[in-house]
Scaffold this motif. Structure first.
Motif, PDB file in Angstrom:
ATOM      1  N   THR A 145      -1.217  -5.807  -5.339  1.00  0.00           N
ATOM      2  CA  THR A 145      -1.603  -4.417  -5.544  1.00  0.00           C
ATOM      3  C   THR A 145      -0.440  -3.528  -5.127  1.00  0.00           C
ATOM      4  OG1 THR A 145      -3.945  -4.857  -5.153  1.00  0.00           O
ATOM      5  CG2 THR A 145      -3.205  -2.589  -4.883  1.00  0.00           C
ATOM      6  N   ASP A 201      -2.063   2.166  -2.618  1.00  0.00           N
ATOM      7  CA  ASP A 201      -3.337   2.089  -1.908  1.00  0.00           C
ATOM      8  C   ASP A 201      -4.306   3.133  -2.449  1.00  0.00           C
ATOM      9  OD1 ASP A 201      -5.381   1.813  -0.108  1.00  0.00           O
ATOM     10  OD2 ASP A 201      -4.326   2.797   1.538  1.00  0.00           O
ATOM     11  N   SER A 202      -5.496   2.694  -2.851  1.00  0.00           N
ATOM     12  CA  SER A 202      -6.480   3.620  -3.399  1.00  0.00           C
ATOM     13  C   SER A 202      -6.977   4.623  -2.363  1.00  0.00           C
ATOM     14  CB  SER A 202      -7.674   2.846  -3.970  1.00  0.00           C
ATOM     15  OG  SER A 202      -8.311   2.102  -2.941  1.00  0.00           O
ATOM     16  N   THR A 253      -2.123  -5.040 -10.016  1.00  0.00           N
ATOM     17  CA  THR A 253      -2.812  -3.759 -10.126  1.00  0.00           C
ATOM     18  C   THR A 253      -1.845  -2.699  -9.633  1.00  0.00           C
ATOM     19  OG1 THR A 253      -4.972  -4.779  -9.725  1.00  0.00           O
ATOM     20  CG2 THR A 253      -4.803  -2.394  -9.426  1.00  0.00           C
ATOM     21  N   THR A 310      -2.679   6.521 -11.203  1.00  0.00           N
ATOM     22  CA  THR A 310      -1.528   6.863 -10.367  1.00  0.00           C
ATOM     23  C   THR A 310      -0.417   5.817 -10.482  1.00  0.00           C
ATOM     24  OG1 THR A 310      -2.377   5.729  -8.400  1.00  0.00           O
ATOM     25  CG2 THR A 310      -3.042   8.030  -8.726  1.00  0.00           C
ATOM     26  N   SER A 343      -3.953   3.453  -8.742  1.00  0.00           N
ATOM     27  CA  SER A 343      -5.405   3.471  -8.671  1.00  0.00           C
ATOM     28  C   SER A 343      -5.896   4.752  -9.328  1.00  0.00           C
ATOM     29  CB  SER A 343      -5.863   3.403  -7.205  1.00  0.00           C
ATOM     30  OG  SER A 343      -5.300   4.482  -6.474  1.00  0.00           O
ATOM     31  N   ASP A 389       0.831  -1.206   0.000  1.00  0.00           N
ATOM     32  CA  ASP A 389       0.000   0.000   0.000  1.00  0.00           C
ATOM     33  C   ASP A 389       0.864   1.254   0.000  1.00  0.00           C
ATOM     34  OD1 ASP A 389      -2.181  -1.619   0.036  1.00  0.00           O
ATOM     35  OD2 ASP A 389      -2.731  -1.236   2.112  1.00  0.00           O
ATOM     36  N   ASN A 393      -3.196   1.820 -13.473  1.00  0.00           N
ATOM     37  CA  ASN A 393      -4.197   2.859 -13.282  1.00  0.00           C
ATOM     38  C   ASN A 393      -3.583   4.257 -13.282  1.00  0.00           C
ATOM     39  OD1 ASN A 393      -6.698   1.348 -13.083  1.00  0.00           O
ATOM     40  ND2 ASN A 393      -5.888   0.505 -11.172  1.00  0.00           N
ATOM     41  N   SER A 412      -6.966   7.264  -7.807  1.00  0.00           N
ATOM     42  CA  SER A 412      -6.420   8.315  -6.954  1.00  0.00           C
ATOM     43  C   SER A 412      -5.734   7.617  -5.791  1.00  0.00           C
ATOM     44  CB  SER A 412      -7.524   9.248  -6.464  1.00  0.00           C
ATOM     45  OG  SER A 412      -8.470   8.537  -5.690  1.00  0.00           O
ATOM     46  N   GLY A 413      -5.048   8.380  -4.964  1.00  0.00           N
ATOM     47  CA  GLY A 413      -4.396   7.760  -3.824  1.00  0.00           C
ATOM     48  C   GLY A 413      -2.905   7.619  -4.034  1.00  0.00           C
TER      49      GLY A 413
END
Length: 317
Positions: free
Chosen positions: A100, A103-104, A129, A158, A132, A82, A156, A134-135
């Motif tokens: 991931t 962190d979104s 992934t 970001t 995101s 994250d 994504n 945003s984040g």
């Protein structure tokens, strides 16, 4: 905590680390294992795995914490990140499930970075992934190392992926740039069996970062290119685009080797492999270009075709 020699430690007494905790797993046969919920690595805590050690308990990297896996035979199990850094280097290996990176729900001022560094270093993921909408920004750096993703990859808004210094990324399903960045400078990207969506609507340019660099993009195993963008193969350094194993590419105007001193090659090989050009096809506008059709591959150019368009260019079909 240190696990050394033939020792074995168990991570998971509670599932949050205290802030600033340090774990060191060093030496052949040294292992940290565990079952149940993942371990949350908090408050700038650190895990170092080296000299053939292994950490196989799943980990969430949070709050600026870090994991370093260093050296041949050293191994890391499943992780999510994250906020913080994971570095796999010097022929180490990491295996992860549904990773991931970023962190979104976190702060855009933080960051999440995974580094895969050096020849022989390997990261295997079932899916990825990166970033995101945003984040926390997420970054995957493949620098001379290898990444193999068996499932889908999504970059994504970001998120960013860097392939450099001969790094290699293999994706065995859809690879989608969904508002993020694919910085493909020097190395290999292979898409097998999925859709490659570079996140562009009108123009996709495959070009190395510098004159001495080389990029190799392969679509194979029935893979396809999303949409019908105009295509440029070779603008700086050397660029090779291979369509094989029944892969399909459809684009508007296509130029193979657009700039002086650039080298561009498109290879379409194998039965059912096709490249369809909806507008002009130019093999060598200014540089050195080649179009190779082999072993039942097919190229369909629906308008004009040009070879060695400008004086000083070199084209081959």
């Amino acid at each position: 905590m240190t696990a050394r020699g033939a020792g074995e430690g168990l991570a998971g007494v509670g599932y949050d680390t205290p802030d600033g905790a340090t774990f060191h797993v060093t030496g052949n046969n040294s292992r940290v294992t565990g079952f149940g919920p993942s371990l949350d690595l908090l408050g700038a805590s650190q895990i170092l795995v080296d000299l053939g050690g292994a950490w196989t308990k799943s980990v969430n990297v949070l709050q600026g914490s870090s994991i370093t896996v260093d050296g041949q035979g050293s191994e890391l199990g499943s992780f999510d990140i994250d906020e913080g850094t994971v570095t796999v280097t010097n022929e180490a290996i990491a295996n992860s499930f549904g990773t991931t990176i970023g962190d979104s729900g976190g702060s855009p001022s933080a960051s999440a970075t995974v580094n895969v560094l050096g020849v022989g270093t390997q990261l295997n993921m079932t899916s990825a992934t990166i970033g995101s909408a945003s984040g926390v920004p997420g970054q995957l750096n493949v620098i001379a190392g290898n990444v193999d993703i068996t499932g889908t990859t999504t970059v994504n808004a970001t998120g960013a992926v860097l392939i450099d210094d001969g790094g290699r990324l293999d994706s065995n399903d859809d690879f989608t740039v969904n508002g993020g960045t694919l910085d493909f400078r020097d190395g290999t990207l292979e898409i097998a069996g999925g859709v490659f969506d570079p996140g562009v609507a009108s123009l996709y340019q495959l070009a190395a970062f510098a004159a001495s660099d080389e990029v190799n993009l392969t679509l194979t195993g029935g893979a396809s290119l999303a949409g019908t963008p105009s295509l440029r193969v070779g603008g700086t350094g050397t660029a090779n685009f291979t369509v094989s194993g029944g892969a399909q590419v459809t684009g508007n105007s296509t130029i193979i080797s657009e700039a002086q001193n650039a080298v561009g090659t498109v290879t379409v090989t194998g039965g059912s492999s096709t490249w369809t050009v909806l507008a002009n096809l130019t093999v060598a506008l200014e540089g050195e270009g080649a179009l190779i059709i082999a072993q039942g591959g097919a190229v369909n150019s629906q308008t004009n075709g040009f070879v060695a368009f400008d004086p000083g260019s070199s084209g081959m079909v």
